[in-house]
Scaffold this motif. Structure first.
Motif, mmCIF file in Angstrom:
data_model
loop_
_atom_site.group_PDB
_atom_site.id
_atom_site.type_symbol
_atom_site.label_atom_id
_atom_site.label_comp_id
_atom_site.label_asym_id
_atom_site.label_seq_id
_atom_site.Cartn_x
_atom_site.Cartn_y
_atom_site.Cartn_z
ATOM 1 N N PHE A 49 0.619 -1.253 -0.051
ATOM 2 C CA PHE A 49 -0.090 -0.037 0.041
ATOM 3 C C PHE A 49 0.813 1.196 0.011
ATOM 4 N N VAL A 50 1.900 1.424 0.987
ATOM 5 C CA VAL A 50 2.357 2.617 1.044
ATOM 6 C C VAL A 50 3.441 3.033 0.007
ATOM 7 N N TYR A 51 4.140 1.922 -0.478
ATOM 8 C CA TYR A 51 5.119 1.910 -1.446
ATOM 9 C C TYR A 51 4.259 2.534 -3.026
ATOM 10 N N PRO A 52 3.297 1.733 -3.309
ATOM 11 C CA PRO A 52 2.439 2.245 -4.777
ATOM 12 C C PRO A 52 1.900 3.537 -4.558
ATOM 13 N N VAL A 53 1.557 3.871 -3.380
ATOM 14 C CA VAL A 53 0.841 5.166 -2.894
ATOM 15 C C VAL A 53 1.962 6.325 -3.291
ATOM 16 N N VAL A 54 3.115 6.142 -2.579
ATOM 17 C CA VAL A 54 4.087 6.923 -2.671
ATOM 18 C C VAL A 54 4.760 7.114 -4.151
ATOM 19 N N ALA A 55 4.687 5.981 -4.703
ATOM 20 C CA ALA A 55 5.230 6.132 -6.377
ATOM 21 C C ALA A 55 4.221 6.820 -7.034
ATOM 22 N N LEU A 56 2.966 6.720 -6.901
ATOM 23 C CA LEU A 56 1.820 7.371 -7.611
ATOM 24 C C LEU A 56 1.752 8.817 -7.471
ATOM 25 N N LEU A 57 2.050 9.240 -6.457
ATOM 26 C CA LEU A 57 1.989 10.686 -5.887
ATOM 27 C C LEU A 57 3.236 11.269 -6.356
ATOM 28 N N ALA A 58 4.417 10.687 -6.443
ATOM 29 C CA ALA A 58 5.653 11.187 -7.031
ATOM 30 C C ALA A 58 5.429 11.309 -8.596
ATOM 31 N N ILE A 59 5.031 10.318 -9.063
ATOM 32 C CA ILE A 59 4.854 10.298 -10.862
ATOM 33 C C ILE A 59 3.766 11.369 -11.200
ATOM 34 N N HIS A 60 2.770 11.633 -10.256
ATOM 35 C CA HIS A 60 1.825 12.644 -10.826
ATOM 36 C C HIS A 60 2.517 13.921 -10.524
ATOM 37 N N ARG A 61 3.311 14.224 -9.681
ATOM 38 C CA ARG A 61 4.146 15.570 -9.141
ATOM 39 C C ARG A 61 4.749 15.783 -10.463
ATOM 40 N N ARG A 62 5.456 14.653 -11.138
ATOM 41 C CA ARG A 62 6.461 14.941 -12.181
ATOM 42 C C ARG A 62 5.555 15.210 -13.471
ATOM 43 N N LEU A 63 4.356 14.269 -13.502
ATOM 44 C CA LEU A 63 3.736 14.537 -14.996
ATOM 45 C C LEU A 63 2.899 15.918 -15.103
ATOM 46 N N ALA A 64 2.882 16.424 -13.624
ATOM 47 C CA ALA A 64 2.008 17.697 -13.619
ATOM 48 C C ALA A 64 3.378 18.903 -14.051
ATOM 49 N N ASP A 65 4.249 18.635 -14.002
ATOM 50 C CA ASP A 65 5.391 19.542 -14.185
ATOM 51 C C ASP A 65 6.082 19.386 -15.674
ATOM 52 N N PRO A 66 5.183 19.453 -16.929
ATOM 53 C CA PRO A 66 5.778 18.985 -18.027
ATOM 54 C C PRO A 66 6.790 19.760 -18.537
ATOM 55 N N GLY A 67 7.089 21.099 -18.137
ATOM 56 C CA GLY A 67 7.985 22.128 -18.616
ATOM 57 C C GLY A 67 9.478 21.459 -17.975
ATOM 58 N N ALA A 68 9.457 20.794 -17.025
ATOM 59 C CA ALA A 68 11.000 20.745 -16.272
ATOM 60 C C ALA A 68 11.704 19.646 -17.447
ATOM 61 N N PRO A 69 12.911 20.018 -17.390
ATOM 62 C CA PRO A 69 13.765 19.072 -18.126
ATOM 63 C C PRO A 69 13.722 17.658 -17.802
ATOM 64 N N ARG A 70 13.941 16.840 -18.651
ATOM 65 C CA ARG A 70 14.103 15.280 -18.474
ATOM 66 C C ARG A 70 15.634 14.638 -18.795
ATOM 67 N N GLU A 71 15.852 13.708 -17.995
ATOM 68 C CA GLU A 71 17.163 13.065 -18.257
ATOM 69 C C GLU A 71 16.820 12.221 -19.371
ATOM 70 N N VAL A 72 17.737 12.064 -20.497
ATOM 71 C CA VAL A 72 17.361 10.870 -21.531
ATOM 72 C C VAL A 72 18.925 10.293 -21.587
ATOM 73 N N ARG A 73 18.635 9.061 -21.443
ATOM 74 C CA ARG A 73 19.806 8.206 -21.296
ATOM 75 C C ARG A 73 20.747 8.262 -22.842
ATOM 76 N N GLY A 74 21.770 8.767 -23.092
ATOM 77 C CA GLY A 74 22.749 8.654 -24.113
ATOM 78 C C GLY A 74 22.580 10.029 -24.834
ATOM 79 N N ALA A 75 21.851 10.915 -24.141
ATOM 80 C CA ALA A 75 21.878 12.364 -24.729
ATOM 81 C C ALA A 75 23.054 13.124 -24.211
ATOM 82 N N SER A 76 23.375 13.951 -25.383
ATOM 83 C CA SER A 76 24.809 14.902 -24.992
ATOM 84 C C SER A 76 24.411 15.667 -23.765
ATOM 85 N N PRO A 77 25.393 16.006 -22.847
ATOM 86 C CA PRO A 77 25.414 17.086 -21.938
ATOM 87 C C PRO A 77 25.100 18.175 -22.235
#
Lengths: 147, 546
Positions: free
Chosen positions: A119-147
């Motif tokens: 219960f606790v772990y998936p709820v924490v995960a869902l909340l964190a993911i929701h916060r991330r998705l609600a902030d679409p302007g923030a830069p994302r780390e992409v594997r292999g992308a140049s710095p």
């Protein structure tokens, strides 16, 4: 710094899903009786959790959606298990009456062991993911992308 | 999913789940305290077999009044409830063991299995296979369905598919609901009855009837020499207390059997054994029984065998105080393994021998063994939370107290007893008579032997604690828990118990069964319970004298 934090977060939930999948799989395997409904539920949840981790690790652009599916699967499984346990306790309470203090202690211990993973772990995960998705302007780390 | 969404989901989930749980509890719940019976089941029993049964709504006491059966038993149905399914897992937990009966309707016919029937079947509280493991069920479905099927002319499978089941909450008329008060007189009666049970169990050859089942009349083919010796110790103890010649004679017979058949060579020593491997416990407990009989003056000729056993025990002790628990007779060497109980038994037996004969060596050995028992390795933190069955340790601690008080051992026993008290069964709605039982989980039946051995340890701990003048509040708590558990034990002692179920009730009188619904009586059950009761009685009498 923000990019590194976000990457760690996704990596953390991907690994967390794997740990949860491992625990659920081992618990399902340890059940003394094979019952197809329970087995199917365990297999589906493990597949969802492992699959979401795999996508999150190897397809960073779809990591958040995949992790959300994984967390929802874990949460659904957890809610089902908790419901089954609660109904089992209610059944025993109905047929046997009050178990006394000893019974209460055992029930609470069992609950405390299961609730963090289911219960606790998936709820924490869902909340964190929701916060991330609600902030679409923030830069994302992409594997292999140049710095 | 947002926090708000999650909260909404959680609220919905909780409301639905709690409603379902509540509905289930209300649907299944019964009222065992209902004052007036809905109907009564009147059964006529003879020789442990039920021959007649009538179900009436009133005037139960007049039914079967003229019956030729030796016992007429009235079981009142005070409430009833549904049985949701015959799936073994749920059916197995649909009934409160010892209290609930089963009713089935099948094609217009009705059959009832009352708690008496189910105890007779041995179908309450059974371990049954479940896939790759075993699970303890409140009731075993198959034998109960066979019994019911016999009455309605159906097979268990037919009942499973077409039968309509009900749970009957049953109260036996005239049965005491609450455990008895712990008084000296009641203790004395219980102690003597336990001794008489064991005395009857000793055959002319000195062997015990090891484990008869009071309900079925069957006997176990097993035998165990440490338990033979332990039972003889209690017989000797109670014979010394009562000076009863019948008890003394039985103890003497059981002792002669040990001397004539099991006191054999173990290398250069003599020990109690049968076969190539001797265990320490048999010799230690035999020594304990011998000392009791010797001290009481029943068998002064035991001095030499006692010395032989002491030589064996001393030879089995390691330099650190621990004992090697097995001896290979063929190879003539000890086997350095440790099993439950034996070190405590050896320590107690050696100290008792020392007190009886003023032998210093055995006292030193007993003291060192006890020190070793209560000195766990420093890295093991679990010893502050978990205990084994330490009754022999606490007996040894008390026996040594006057000459070598070991405060660490007393604290060890006090802590153990606190844990025992805290985990004791209390407030189980289906079985208020189990209050004070110290074994068994919140749902499974308590085993009397578990409570018995813990309470004999409690008495030893109480005795030493009083002499050590520890905090009176702790003594008060210890004694209150002890008295509650002793009341539980006396409540279920077969005096006479459900004698109508027994093929041979006279043989079983005074025995302590395995559980309230499993009426097997192994020889160590009355030994442990009797020791607890007798030693507490002695404490009370001693306090009165002083």
């Amino acid at each position: 710094m923000a990019i590194a934090t976000r990457g760690r977060l996704e990596l953390g939930f991907a690994l967390g899903n794997l740990v949860s999948a491992l625990l659920i799989g081992l618990s399902g395997h340890a059940l003394p009786v094979r019952y197809f409904l329970a087995d199917a539920l365990v297999v589906l949840t493990v597949l969802a959790a492992v699959g979401s981790s795999a996508v999150a690790l190897f397809r960073p652009d779809r990591a958040l959606m995949a992790l959300r599916v994984g967390a929802l699967a874990l949460l659904a499984f957890g809610l089902l298990v908790i419901a089954a346990a609660a109904l089992g306790v209610a059944y025993l309470y109905g047929t046997q009456g009050d178990f006394g203090r000893g019974g209460l202690v055992i029930m609470v211990l069992v609950l405390l062991l299961a609730v963090p993973y289911l219960f606790v772990y998936p709820v924490v995960a869902l909340l964190a993911i929701h916060r991330r998705l609600a902030d679409p302007g923030a830069p994302r780390e992409v594997r292999g992308a140049s710095p | 999913m947002s926090l708000r969404g999650l909260l909404r989901l959680a609220r919905l989930y909780l409301v639905v789940l709690l409603s379902l749980c509540l509905a289930l509890i209300v649907h299944l719940g019964v009222n065992p305290a209902a004052s007036s019976p809905q109907r009564s089941i009147v059964s006529g029993w003879s020789g442990g077999v039920r021959n007649e049964r009538v179900i009436v709504t009133e005037g139960a006491e007049r039914v079967l009044k003229d019956s030729r059966e030796s016992s007429v038993v009235i079981e009142d149905v005070v409430d009833e409830g549904p049985v949701l399914t015959t799936s073994p897992l749920l059916f197995g937990w649909a009934f409160a063991p010892g209290r609930d009966g089963v009713e089935v309707r099948y094609r217009g016919r009705v059959a009832v299995a009352t708690p008496d029937d189910i105890v007779k079947l041995g179908a309450y509280d059974r371990w049954l296979p479940l896939g790759t493991t075993e699970l303890r069920f409140a009731i075993a479905e198959e034998p109960v369905l066979r019994l019911l099927g016999r009455d309605v002319g159906a097979t268990p499978d037919e009942l499973r598919h077409e039968g309509e089941f009900r749970r009957l909450v049953i109260r036996k008329r005239g049965a005491p609901l609450r455990p008895p008060e712990v008084t000296k007189e009641r203790l004395r009666q219980a102690v003597i009855a336990a001794g008489q049970y064991l005395a009857r169990a000793v055959g002319p050859d000195g062997r015990y009837r090891y484990e008869p089942d009071a309900a079925s009349g069957s006997e176990s083919p097993d035998y165990n020499w440490p338990r033979h010796s332990g039972a003889t110790w209690y017989l000797a103890d109670v014979a010394a207390y009562t000076r009863n010649p019948v008890l003394a004679s039985a103890a003497t017979r059981a002792t002669r059997h040990l001397l004539d058949h099991t006191l054999i060579d173990c290398g250069p020593y003599r020990c109690i054994a049968e076969g190539d491997v001797a265990d320490l416990g048999s010799s230690a407990l035999a020594l304990l029984a011998f000392v009791e009989l010797y001290e009481a003056g029943f068998m002064p000729e035991l001095l030499d065998p006692m010395r032989e056993l002491v030589r064996f025990l001393l030879a089995m002790q390691r330099p650190d105080g621990e004992f090697m628990h097995r001896y290979d007779r063929a190879e003539k060497r000890p086997i350095d393994v440790q099993l439950l109980y034996y070190t405590g038994e050896a320590s107690l037996a050696l100290e008792r021998f020392s007190r009886a004969t003023k032998d210093e060596k055995s006292h030193v050995a007993a003291r060192r063994a006890l020190e070793r028992l209560v000195d766990p390795p420093f890295w093991y933190v679990g010893w502050r939370y978990f205990w084994g069955s330490e009754h022999w340790t606490c007996h040894a601690m008390n026996a040594l107290w006057s000459r070598a008080p070991n405060h660490a051992a007393l604290r060890f026993c006090l802590d153990w007893q606190e844990s025992v008290r805290d985990l004791a069964i209390r407030g189980r709605a289906a079985a208020p008579a189990f209050d004070g039982a110290t074994s068994g989980g919140p749902l499974v039946m308590p085993q009397l032997v578990g409570s018995s051995s813990r309470m004999e340890a409690a008495v030893s701990t109480l005795d030493a604690a009083k002499r050590a003048h520890i905090d009176p509040r702790e003594i008060e708590l210890l004694e209150a828990g002890l008295r509650e558990s002793l009341a539980f034990l006396m409540h279920f002692q077969l005096r006479p118990g459900p004698r109508h179920l027994m093929p041979s009730p006279a043989l079983m009188n005074g025995g302590f069964p395995m559980t309230p619904t499993d009426l097997r009586v192994r020889i160590d059950y009355p030994q442990h319970a009797g020791t607890a009761l007798l030693h507490y009685l002695r404490l009370l009498e001693s306090a009165e004298r002083h």
